[in-house]
Design a protein around this motif. Structure first.
Motif, PDB file in Angstrom:
ATOM      1  N   PHE A   1       0.766  -1.003  -0.188  1.00  0.00           N
ATOM      2  CA  PHE A   1      -0.129  -0.059  -0.037  1.00  0.00           C
ATOM      3  C   PHE A   1       0.883   1.167   0.087  1.00  0.00           C
ATOM      4  O   PHE A   1       1.613   1.614   0.890  1.00  0.00           O
ATOM      5  N   GLU A   2       0.893   2.198  -1.048  1.00  0.00           N
ATOM      6  CA  GLU A   2       1.972   2.923  -1.311  1.00  0.00           C
ATOM      7  C   GLU A   2       1.804   4.324  -0.594  1.00  0.00           C
ATOM      8  O   GLU A   2       0.604   4.830  -0.335  1.00  0.00           O
ATOM      9  N   PHE A   3       2.991   4.714   0.044  1.00  0.00           N
ATOM     10  CA  PHE A   3       2.843   6.147   0.945  1.00  0.00           C
ATOM     11  C   PHE A   3       4.059   6.888   0.236  1.00  0.00           C
ATOM     12  O   PHE A   3       5.104   6.187  -0.329  1.00  0.00           O
ATOM     13  N   ILE A   4       4.185   8.023   0.296  1.00  0.00           N
ATOM     14  CA  ILE A   4       5.079   9.072   0.190  1.00  0.00           C
ATOM     15  C   ILE A   4       5.791   9.605   1.699  1.00  0.00           C
ATOM     16  O   ILE A   4       4.818  10.194   2.299  1.00  0.00           O
ATOM     17  N   LEU A   5       6.729   9.269   2.283  1.00  0.00           N
ATOM     18  CA  LEU A   5       7.145   9.764   3.694  1.00  0.00           C
ATOM     19  C   LEU A   5       8.433  10.332   3.252  1.00  0.00           C
ATOM     20  O   LEU A   5       9.326   9.781   3.093  1.00  0.00           O
ATOM     21  N   ASN A   6       8.569  11.436   3.822  1.00  0.00           N
ATOM     22  CA  ASN A   6       9.987  12.255   3.598  1.00  0.00           C
ATOM     23  C   ASN A   6      10.655  12.086   2.498  1.00  0.00           C
ATOM     24  O   ASN A   6      11.662  11.865   2.038  1.00  0.00           O
ATOM     25  N   ASP A   7       9.782  12.455   1.299  1.00  0.00           N
ATOM     26  CA  ASP A   7      10.329  12.290   0.035  1.00  0.00           C
ATOM     27  C   ASP A   7      10.664  10.871  -0.451  1.00  0.00           C
ATOM     28  O   ASP A   7      11.285  10.850  -1.539  1.00  0.00           O
ATOM     29  N   GLN A   8      10.205   9.803   0.330  1.00  0.00           N
ATOM     30  CA  GLN A   8      10.836   8.596  -0.129  1.00  0.00           C
ATOM     31  C   GLN A   8       9.458   7.638  -0.352  1.00  0.00           C
ATOM     32  O   GLN A   8       8.523   7.944   0.523  1.00  0.00           O
ATOM     33  N   LYS A   9       9.500   6.955  -1.542  1.00  0.00           N
ATOM     34  CA  LYS A   9       8.155   5.749  -1.685  1.00  0.00           C
ATOM     35  C   LYS A   9       8.528   4.894  -0.937  1.00  0.00           C
ATOM     36  O   LYS A   9       9.512   4.096  -0.895  1.00  0.00           O
ATOM     37  N   LEU A  10       7.404   4.375  -0.092  1.00  0.00           N
ATOM     38  CA  LEU A  10       7.390   3.244   0.684  1.00  0.00           C
ATOM     39  C   LEU A  10       5.862   2.542   0.692  1.00  0.00           C
ATOM     40  O   LEU A  10       5.157   3.271   0.314  1.00  0.00           O
ATOM     41  N   TYR A  11       6.367   1.273   0.805  1.00  0.00           N
ATOM     42  CA  TYR A  11       4.817   0.500   1.053  1.00  0.00           C
ATOM     43  C   TYR A  11       4.461  -0.046   2.344  1.00  0.00           C
ATOM     44  O   TYR A  11       5.475  -0.601   3.236  1.00  0.00           O
ATOM     45  N   ARG A  12       3.540   0.292   2.908  1.00  0.00           N
ATOM     46  CA  ARG A  12       2.980  -0.198   4.091  1.00  0.00           C
ATOM     47  C   ARG A  12       2.217  -1.686   4.025  1.00  0.00           C
ATOM     48  O   ARG A  12       1.874  -2.010   2.876  1.00  0.00           O
ATOM     49  N   ILE A  13       2.916  -2.716   4.653  1.00  0.00           N
ATOM     50  CA  ILE A  13       2.678  -3.854   4.853  1.00  0.00           C
ATOM     51  C   ILE A  13       2.264  -4.497   5.901  1.00  0.00           C
ATOM     52  O   ILE A  13       2.853  -4.110   7.132  1.00  0.00           O
ATOM     53  N   ARG A  14       1.414  -5.308   5.978  1.00  0.00           N
ATOM     54  CA  ARG A  14       1.049  -5.939   7.279  1.00  0.00           C
ATOM     55  C   ARG A  14       2.156  -6.973   7.580  1.00  0.00           C
ATOM     56  O   ARG A  14       2.745  -7.659   6.636  1.00  0.00           O
ATOM     57  N   ILE A  15       2.707  -7.228   8.718  1.00  0.00           N
ATOM     58  CA  ILE A  15       3.752  -8.119   9.152  1.00  0.00           C
ATOM     59  C   ILE A  15       3.323  -9.478   8.804  1.00  0.00           C
ATOM     60  O   ILE A  15       4.133 -10.377   8.742  1.00  0.00           O
ATOM     61  N   LYS A  16       2.058  -9.952   8.811  1.00  0.00           N
ATOM     62  CA  LYS A  16       1.563 -11.429   8.339  1.00  0.00           C
ATOM     63  C   LYS A  16       1.771 -11.536   6.837  1.00  0.00           C
ATOM     64  O   LYS A  16       1.892 -12.661   6.515  1.00  0.00           O
ATOM     65  N   ASP A  17       1.919 -10.390   6.063  1.00  0.00           N
ATOM     66  CA  ASP A  17       2.422 -10.603   4.774  1.00  0.00           C
ATOM     67  C   ASP A  17       3.824 -10.653   4.351  1.00  0.00           C
ATOM     68  O   ASP A  17       4.285 -10.714   3.213  1.00  0.00           O
ATOM     69  N   ILE A  18       4.528 -10.413   5.420  1.00  0.00           N
ATOM     70  CA  ILE A  18       6.281 -10.630   5.192  1.00  0.00           C
ATOM     71  C   ILE A  18       6.383 -11.915   5.137  1.00  0.00           C
ATOM     72  O   ILE A  18       6.138 -12.697   6.154  1.00  0.00           O
ATOM     73  N   THR A  19       7.083 -12.544   4.115  1.00  0.00           N
ATOM     74  CA  THR A  19       7.123 -14.093   4.021  1.00  0.00           C
ATOM     75  C   THR A  19       8.856 -14.288   4.295  1.00  0.00           C
ATOM     76  O   THR A  19       8.759 -15.621   4.652  1.00  0.00           O
ATOM     77  N   ALA A  20       9.591 -13.536   4.083  1.00  0.00           N
ATOM     78  CA  ALA A  20      11.017 -14.036   4.487  1.00  0.00           C
ATOM     79  C   ALA A  20      11.979 -12.981   4.580  1.00  0.00           C
ATOM     80  O   ALA A  20      11.745 -11.577   4.080  1.00  0.00           O
ATOM     81  N   THR A  21      13.110 -13.191   5.290  1.00  0.00           N
ATOM     82  CA  THR A  21      13.971 -11.924   5.358  1.00  0.00           C
ATOM     83  C   THR A  21      15.114 -12.473   4.882  1.00  0.00           C
ATOM     84  O   THR A  21      15.591 -13.745   4.996  1.00  0.00           O
ATOM     85  N   TYR A  22      16.054 -11.693   4.220  1.00  0.00           N
ATOM     86  CA  TYR A  22      17.344 -11.956   3.430  1.00  0.00           C
ATOM     87  C   TYR A  22      18.729 -11.214   4.124  1.00  0.00           C
ATOM     88  O   TYR A  22      19.636 -11.405   3.482  1.00  0.00           O
ATOM     89  N   GLY A  23      18.332 -10.809   5.266  1.00  0.00           N
ATOM     90  CA  GLY A  23      19.452  -9.959   5.819  1.00  0.00           C
ATOM     91  C   GLY A  23      19.575  -8.704   5.209  1.00  0.00           C
ATOM     92  O   GLY A  23      18.903  -8.084   4.360  1.00  0.00           O
ATOM     93  N   TYR A  24      20.942  -8.131   5.579  1.00  0.00           N
ATOM     94  CA  TYR A  24      21.166  -6.618   5.207  1.00  0.00           C
ATOM     95  C   TYR A  24      21.333  -6.547   3.648  1.00  0.00           C
ATOM     96  O   TYR A  24      21.875  -7.465   2.994  1.00  0.00           O
TER      97      TYR A  24
END
Length: 201
Positions: free
Chosen positions: A163-186
């Motif tokens: 779900f798209e937002f512009i915060l501090n001139d940066q494009k970001l997506y709001r995502i529910r934590i239940k929809d985060i499927t994996a992390t790949y580190g830094y």
């Protein structure tokens, strides 16, 4: 003023964010009510509900759903306001329409959300500017932190969850934590995608 179930909010700034700064001038990039992407989604809390517990206080700045302040035209061309409308200065919204609170100089997401920056697509044979279903974690959540998911980690998420937002001139997506499927580190090998034309004024 006391409210039972909903928050009462007022726009923080104008109801629409549809200008960008070009040199010394403001350029209007959208003149239509129809595009929800340009609706202001930051608000100041005027009154808080008393029917349930929460940590949001009167005077807080919150990030919310675009429909709270949205205006549009029906099939007859008649201007319509959202069901949240109270008067020219105030609207109501429920807790599930609020995604983050600005506190201690930073945006702090509500417990079920995080915000990720889209990743630039580096595939030469693709016309997509962004890498599908991947992002760099920019506004983290305590639940993910407790499970080892860190700020600036590369994460993947489920289709159509962004779900798209512009915060501090940066494009970001709001995502529910239940929809985060994996992390790949830094994300040292990934490049954030932030088109300059979407920066707000």
């Amino acid at each position: 003023m006391k409210t039972i179930h909903n928050f009462i909010v007022k726009p923080f700034g104008e109801k629409y964010n549809n200008t960008i700064k070009v040199d010394q001038s403001n350029l209007i990039i959208n003149t239509s009510y129809e595009d929800h992407k340009f609706v202001n989604r930051t608000a100041e809390v005027v009154a808080v509900p008393i029917a349930f517990k929460h940590n949001i206080k009167k005077g807080d700045i919150v990030l919310l759903h675009h429909n709270v302040f949205r205006t549009w035209y029906d099939v007859r061309g008649k201007e319509k306001r959202s069901s949240s409308y109270i008067n020219e200065n105030h609207n109501s919204c429920s807790i599930d329409q609020i995604y983050a609170v600005f506190a201690e100089g930073n945006w702090q997401p509500l417990p079920e959300y995080v915000f990720v920056a889209p990743v630039k697509n580096t595939e030469k044979i693709s016309n997509n500017k962004e890498k599908d279903l991947f992002g760099i974690l920019k506004i983290n959540n305590e639940a993910l932190l407790n499970n080892g998911v860190q700020y600036n980690d590369l994460v993947s998420f489920t289709p159509s969850s962004e779900f798209e937002f512009i915060l501090n001139d940066q494009k970001l997506y709001r995502i529910r934590i239940k929809d985060i499927t994996a992390t790949y580190g830094y994300s040292k090998n990934e490049i954030e995608y932030n088109p300059s034309w979407r920066k707000s004024g």
